[in-house]
Design a protein around this motif. Structure first.
Motif, PDB file in Angstrom:
ATOM      1  N   LYS A 111       3.496  -0.780  -0.528  1.00 56.34           N
ATOM      2  CA  LYS A 111       4.498   0.178  -0.061  1.00 56.34           C
ATOM      3  C   LYS A 111       5.875  -0.222  -0.587  1.00 56.34           C
ATOM      4  CE  LYS A 111       4.511  -2.277   4.386  1.00 56.34           C
ATOM      5  NZ  LYS A 111       4.491  -2.178   5.856  1.00 56.34           N
ATOM      6  N   LEU A 119       0.252   7.700  -3.631  1.00 56.49           N
ATOM      7  CA  LEU A 119       1.435   8.554  -3.705  1.00 56.49           C
ATOM      8  C   LEU A 119       2.531   7.800  -4.443  1.00 56.49           C
ATOM      9  CD1 LEU A 119       1.381   9.952  -0.050  1.00 56.49           C
ATOM     10  CD2 LEU A 119       0.257  10.854  -2.101  1.00 56.49           C
ATOM     11  N   THR A 150      -4.255   2.389  -0.155  1.00 58.21           N
ATOM     12  CA  THR A 150      -2.974   3.103  -0.077  1.00 58.21           C
ATOM     13  C   THR A 150      -1.952   2.523  -1.042  1.00 58.21           C
ATOM     14  OG1 THR A 150      -3.326   3.484   2.289  1.00 58.21           O
ATOM     15  CG2 THR A 150      -1.117   3.854   1.446  1.00 58.21           C
ATOM     16  N   ASP A 154       2.112   3.691  -1.594  1.00 60.48           N
ATOM     17  CA  ASP A 154       3.149   4.617  -1.132  1.00 60.48           C
ATOM     18  C   ASP A 154       4.486   4.188  -1.700  1.00 60.48           C
ATOM     19  OD1 ASP A 154       4.791   6.388   0.123  1.00 60.48           O
ATOM     20  OD2 ASP A 154       4.317   5.751   2.170  1.00 60.48           O
ATOM     21  N   HIS A 184       6.998   6.164  -1.636  1.00 60.07           N
ATOM     22  CA  HIS A 184       7.985   6.952  -0.881  1.00 60.07           C
ATOM     23  C   HIS A 184       8.051   6.439   0.546  1.00 60.07           C
ATOM     24  CE1 HIS A 184       7.962   9.778  -4.240  1.00 60.07           C
ATOM     25  NE2 HIS A 184       6.632   9.767  -4.172  1.00 60.07           N
ATOM     26  N   TYR A 185       7.832   5.157   0.722  1.00 56.58           N
ATOM     27  CA  TYR A 185       7.789   4.565   2.059  1.00 56.58           C
ATOM     28  C   TYR A 185       9.111   4.823   2.787  1.00 56.58           C
ATOM     29  CZ  TYR A 185       7.140   1.033   5.717  1.00 56.58           C
ATOM     30  OH  TYR A 185       7.012   0.388   6.915  1.00 56.58           O
ATOM     31  N   SER A 206      -5.325   7.068  -0.934  1.00 52.39           N
ATOM     32  CA  SER A 206      -4.051   7.786  -1.011  1.00 52.39           C
ATOM     33  C   SER A 206      -3.113   7.021  -1.940  1.00 52.39           C
ATOM     34  CB  SER A 206      -3.428   7.931   0.375  1.00 52.39           C
ATOM     35  OG  SER A 206      -2.165   8.574   0.296  1.00 52.39           O
ATOM     36  N   ARG A 222      -2.792  -2.160   1.033  1.00 54.14           N
ATOM     37  CA  ARG A 222      -1.656  -1.244   0.878  1.00 54.14           C
ATOM     38  C   ARG A 222      -0.534  -1.877   0.069  1.00 54.14           C
ATOM     39  NH1 ARG A 222       1.893   1.003   5.990  1.00 54.14           N
ATOM     40  NH2 ARG A 222       1.551  -1.154   6.641  1.00 54.14           N
TER      41      ARG A 222
END
Length: 417
Positions: free
Chosen positions: A293, A360, A320, A322, A324-325, A358, A291
């Motif tokens: 983030k 994003l 992942t 992200d 927009h964490y 994912s 991930r």
């Protein structure tokens, strides 16, 4: 007459031989006799009781003061004993080179909240070792007794939950052969340090223990983590701002939140992370696998990161990103974001329970130059885990080098030039 002469000569020869023998013994006295090692300092010799109920903090501090004075000094924490410690600082700014701590016994943290009144977030702190330090063990255990901290209803009078072991402002650090369990917060917290090696280490805390990262890295470079097992309630390995040249391999993660970079850019801060390699490892029963983030409103970059040959088993979301964490502030995405570029995902295989992939990313700072190859992720066969889905991509640009499962050809957009 000849008979007496013969006896006289025999006696004379015996005297001469005996004299030479005593002379030789005297000359070699002590050479073949084991001496006490003046560079080894056992905490029991400095007053530690090791009964698990008496404070041994002062004895440890005294033993360490003596250890620091010896080049290559070793402080020994012997097996067969349990040592109770309050917060303690092992300061290395006046130490001789290449000192060490050998932990073969059990070290436990105090559960008396009065002992943490002056604590600033550390239980055992090693700091300012510029000439090298080794923390090793043979069955040695550090137990933070975190159960008294994890309960959100626990009355700690707003005390700061401590990290079990902190490495701060050090060079040439080796951590090996130890077990750290039940930390109130991070198990191993490494900050502002270089040339750090962590291997043959076990981290063990329940999956529901909050904020208990296995190994947390901040503003550190040239770190090598391998051949270890990390089970905790948060990121198995967390890589934060200011980190570069980090290698992680042959690590078993889970339960936990996987291998994470970030969150970066908190409260508009600038974050730089680069040259990260995580490979030949496993993740199981975890919230995420690999991930990245970042918080909205931050700045800086994450680049040149490779996740390779990682096996996922019943991971909610194996891959992942992200940006927009923490969620968009005020309901709208902020125009500033940490840039994410040059990320490679190769041979990521296994099973997921919620979403396979994912990505994003920010519409203002899209993820660019992402590379996917050898991705093979299947929904978990355990129906109790729930229904899998995905992939999901938003403002993610890159290339797919091989056929993937699920297919990512329509998920990633062509690389931005």
């Amino acid at each position: 007459m000849k008979k007496y002469i013969h006896i006289y000569l025999s006696l004379s020869l015996c005297v001469i031989l005996n004299f030479n023998s005593y002379t030789l013994l005297a000359a070699n006295r002590g050479k073949n006799v084991p001496k006490r090692n003046d560079s080894v300092f056992n905490v029991l010799e400095y007053g530690a009781r090791g009964d698990g109920s008496s404070y041994d903090t002062k004895a440890f501090q005294a033993a360490w003061t003596a250890t620091c004075k010896a080049n290559g000094g070793v402080m020994v924490v012997p097996s067969g004993h349990t040592f109770l410690l309050q917060p303690i600082i092992f300061n290395g700014d006046k130490c001789q080179p290449n000192v060490a701590v050998q932990v073969d016994g059990i070290i436990v943290a105090s559960t008396n909240k009065l002992d943490w009144k002056k604590n600033t977030g550390q239980w055992i702190l090693f700091t300012k070792y510029k000439n090298g330090i080794t923390i090793s063990g043979n069955g040695g255990v550090f137990d933070g007794h975190g159960q008294t901290w994890w309960n959100p209803k626990a009355d700690h009078e707003r005390l700061v939950a401590p990290h079990a072991m902190t490495i701060s402002n050090c060079n040439n650090v080796t951590i090996t052969g130890i077990r750290i369990q039940n930390s109130p917060r991070m198990h191993i917290y490494i900050e502002e340090s270089q040339e750090v090696k962590v291997f043959n280490v076990t981290v063990s805390s329940p999956g529901n223990s909050s904020n208990t990262d296995g190994i947390h890295l901040s503003r550190s470079q040239h770190v090598d983590i391998h051949n270890s097992t990390l089970a905790c309630g948060d990121d198995c390995i967390s890589i934060q701002a200011g980190c570069s040249d980090i290698k992680v391999y042959n690590v078993n993660c889970g339960p936990g939140h996987g291998y994470s970079i970030g969150g970066l850019g908190y409260r508009g801060s600038r974050a730089l992370v680069s040259d990260i390699m995580i490979y030949d490892s496993n993740v199981q029963d975890s919230m995420t696998g690999v991930r990245i983030k970042t918080w909205e409103g931050g700045s800086g970059s994450v680049h040149n990161v490779t996740f390779s040959s990682i096996t996922m088993t019943d991971v909610k979301t194996p891959i992942t990103i992200d940006q927009h964490y923490g969620g968009a502030r005020g309901g709208m995405a902020e125009a500033s974001a940490v840039s994410i570029t040059g990320i490679t995902y190769q041979n990521i295989t296994g099973t997921y329970t919620r979403t396979s992939v994912s990505l994003l990313c920010s519409e203002y700072k899209p993820c660019n130059n992402l590379t996917m190859a050898g991705i093979h992720l299947m929904p978990s066969k355990d129906k109790k885990q729930g229904r899998g889905g995905g992939p999901y991509c938003s403002h993610a640009y890159g290339e797919v080098l091989t056929e993937t499962l699920p297919s990512l050809h329509n998920c990633l957009q062509p690389i931005l030039k």
